[in-house]
Design an enzyme around this catalytic site. Structure first.
Site, PDB file in Angstrom:
ATOM      1  N   TYR A 135       0.758  -1.118   0.190  1.00  0.00           N
ATOM      2  CA  TYR A 135      -0.012  -0.010  -0.176  1.00  0.00           C
ATOM      3  C   TYR A 135       1.101   1.331  -0.062  1.00  0.00           C
ATOM      4  O   TYR A 135       1.845   1.313  -0.658  1.00  0.00           O
ATOM      5  CB  TYR A 135      -1.043   0.112   1.184  1.00  0.00           C
ATOM      6  CG  TYR A 135      -2.228   0.876   1.052  1.00  0.00           C
ATOM      7  CD1 TYR A 135      -2.740   1.248  -0.068  1.00  0.00           C
ATOM      8  CD2 TYR A 135      -2.540   1.545   2.246  1.00  0.00           C
ATOM      9  CE1 TYR A 135      -3.931   1.922  -0.182  1.00  0.00           C
ATOM     10  CE2 TYR A 135      -3.594   2.516   1.987  1.00  0.00           C
ATOM     11  CZ  TYR A 135      -4.175   2.571   0.984  1.00  0.00           C
ATOM     12  OH  TYR A 135      -5.296   3.475   0.769  1.00  0.00           O
TER      13      TYR A 135
ATOM     14  N   LYS B 299     -20.876 -18.907 -11.704  1.00  0.00           N
ATOM     15  CA  LYS B 299     -20.057 -18.881 -12.881  1.00  0.00           C
ATOM     16  C   LYS B 299     -18.419 -18.628 -12.265  1.00  0.00           C
ATOM     17  O   LYS B 299     -17.684 -19.177 -12.874  1.00  0.00           O
ATOM     18  CB  LYS B 299     -20.508 -17.905 -13.659  1.00  0.00           C
ATOM     19  CG  LYS B 299     -21.724 -18.185 -14.332  1.00  0.00           C
ATOM     20  CD  LYS B 299     -21.802 -19.211 -15.431  1.00  0.00           C
ATOM     21  CE  LYS B 299     -23.343 -19.487 -15.883  1.00  0.00           C
ATOM     22  NZ  LYS B 299     -23.207 -20.372 -16.858  1.00  0.00           N
TER      23      LYS B 299
HETATM   24  C1  LIG Z   1     -26.294 -22.829 -17.992  1.00  0.00           C
HETATM   25  C2  LIG Z   1     -26.748 -21.460 -18.393  1.00  0.00           C
HETATM   26  O1  LIG Z   1     -25.900 -20.566 -18.580  1.00  0.00           O
HETATM   27  C3  LIG Z   1     -28.093 -21.328 -18.402  1.00  0.00           C
HETATM   28  O2  LIG Z   1     -28.990 -21.977 -18.016  1.00  0.00           O
HETATM   29  O3  LIG Z   1     -28.289 -19.918 -18.579  1.00  0.00           O
HETATM   30 MG   LIG Z   2     -26.581 -18.643 -18.436  1.00  0.00          MG
END
Ligand SMILES: CC(=O)C(=O)O
Ligand SMILES: [Mg+2]
Ligand SMILES: NC(=O)C1=CN([C@@H]2O[C@H](COP(=O)(O)OP(=O)(O)OC[C@H]3O[C@@H](n4cnc5c(N)ncnc54)[C@H](OP(=O)(O)O)[C@@H]3O)[C@@H](O)[C@H]2O)C=CC1
Length: 423
Positions: A39, A94
């Protein structure tokens, strides 16, 4: 899902701490000297270097291995437009997949935007500090305009996963399924239920892979998309047919392939019975497919069946694509993810399914046997070879097609995610 499994899913997300992702440190922070480097005053040095030369951001920050997962929550799985906040578990999910399968760091960003333009402007303004942008669960037709505008405005890869990730995995699985069924892609009659982000992209890529538009019927909530219908958008119009067919009942008669990217329970056992020999059914709506695999199998023992879920054989899901595609794109600093890279990913996935399955995969799926055939048309997400095969193919394709800003990585092929930073 049973009530017990629903509760297990809630507990999984809630305990021991809320959510599925956390941030980890990569440098020591224990001493005053550590802090003086991390920092003030030390942090000023990389700031000056980046201000002098933007490329230095890749050297001194996490940008090069960082993907933003961005949604407006307008098409969350098959659950519909439930808004940005409700999309957060999927976007965190994700991020989990980026990290565990490809060693990519990601942060989810859920945007409450009043218009596509507001969404585009928001993303464009923050894009430059990321290595790539994964757009997720944005409904059609807005998703097409949004992705196109962001690709034009950003100098990093922007990839709408529901379009291209899904299309890549669907095409790979379909080429294998048709091979097993002994049918040529150019000859098969395809019915696509759904005409949104995933469906349009899947059909475009299948056509690139040899499917004939003349053999393809697409349906939306109003039924078959045909030339006489008024008020269809330009994306649906690409697949409008000159046909007297109006309903799924009409279209499914004698069809070789059904691809569902629409909503739950829309394909009946009676309709499956009307399909051609060795029918291929990809019921890819999440979480509940267009038809349950057991129902489809009872109707047609000769079916080759896939869903988007992890708890049935043949998971046709974009999880097999986006982690490895971004890995390859990031590692050659690709400016975009182009058609050559997408097709390279299709073939890498398709070919890997034909190789013997490692013991670790059998163990993870509690199976004693998995081999290329009706119940194994596509690799499983836990297969560590995906990292080597798909990322390498994508990186090579980026180099060959002129969108890479770095050469093919010397540390490829990757063995595990521990190898992603090279030496
Ligand atoms: C797997 C995916 O991205 C969906 O079902 O929207
Ligand atoms: Mg999706
Ligand atoms: N397995 C996988 O990897 C993936 C699966 N999907 C699944 O695909 C589905 C669609 O996602 P996405 O394309 O992003 O969403 P979109 O909102 O862009 O598109 C949804 C499409 O489904 C159609 N649809 C919805 N309900 C029905 C119905 N009852 N009858 C006929 N058509 C219907 C809509 O019709 P209309 O145009 O008339 O509104 C629209 O064309 C979701 O269920 C999602 O989970 C998506 C991405 C990846």
């Amino acid at each position: 899902m049973t009530d017990a499994n629903k509760q297990a899913a809630l507990d999984y997300h809630a305990k021991p701490i809320p959510g599925k992702l956390s941030v980890e440190l990569t440098k020591p922070t224990a001493t005053a000297r550590d802090l003086a480097l991390a920092y003030s005053p030390g942090v000023a040095e990389p700031v000056r270097e980046i201000a002098r030369e933007a490329e230095n951001a890749y050297r001194y920050t996490g940008k090069g291995n960082l993907v933003a997962v961005i949604s407006d929550g307008s098409a969350i799985l098959g659950l519909g437009n439930l808004g940005p906040l409700a999309s957060k578990p999927v976007m965190e999910g994700k991020g989990v997949l980026f990290k565990c399968f490809a060693g990519i760091n990601s942060v989810d960003i859920e945007v409450d935007a009043e218009s596509p333009q507001a969404f585009i402007d928001t993303v464009a303004r923050i894009a430059d500090t990321w290595g790539g942008i994964n757009l997720e669960d944005i409904k059609a037709p807005e998703c097409f305009e949004i992705e196109k505008a962001l690709i034009e405005r950003c100098r990093i890869p922007v990839f709408h996963d529901d379009q291209h990730g899904t299309a890549i995995v669907t095409a790979a699985g379909m080429l294998n399924a048709l091979d097993i069924a002994g049918k040529a892609i150019g000859d098969v009659k395809i019915v696509c239920m759904g005409a949104g982000a995933a469906a349009i992209a899947c059909m475009r890529l299948l056509v690139s892979c040899g499917a004939s538009k003349d053999n393809l019927i697409m349906l939306d909530r109003r039924g078959v998309i045909h030339n006489e219908r008024e008020g269809i958008n330009e994306y649906k119009a690409e697949f409008a047919r000159d046909t007297a067919m109006r309903t799924l009942d009409d279209a499914i008669d004698g069809a070789d392939v059904f691809i569902g990217l629409s909503g739950p329970g829309l394909l009946s056992a009676e309709q499956v019975k009307k399909m051609a020999a060795d029918p291929v059914i990809f019921a890819c709506t999440n979480p509940d497919p267009e038809i349950h695999p057991t129902v489809a199998r009872e109707a047609r023992p000769d079916v080759i069946m896939a869903t988007g879920r992890s708890d049935f054989p043949n998971q046709v899901n974009n999880v097999l694509g986006f982690p490895f595609i971004f890995r390859g794109a990031l590692d050659v600093r690709a400016t975009r993810i182009n058609e050559t890279m997408k097709l390279a990913a299709v073939h890498a996935l398709k070919d890997l399914a034909r190789e013997p399955v490692p013991q670790e995969v059998l163990d993870a799926y509690e199976r004693t046997d998995m081999q290329f055939g009706r119940d194994y048309i596509i690799p499983t997400p836990v297969d560590v070879r995906l990292l080597a095969r798909v990322s390498s193919a994508v990186a090579q394709a980026a180099v060959d097609s002129g969108v890479a800003r770095k050469p093919y990585p010397a540390h490829y092929p990757l063995g595990t995610i521990n190898d992603v930073y090279g030496e």
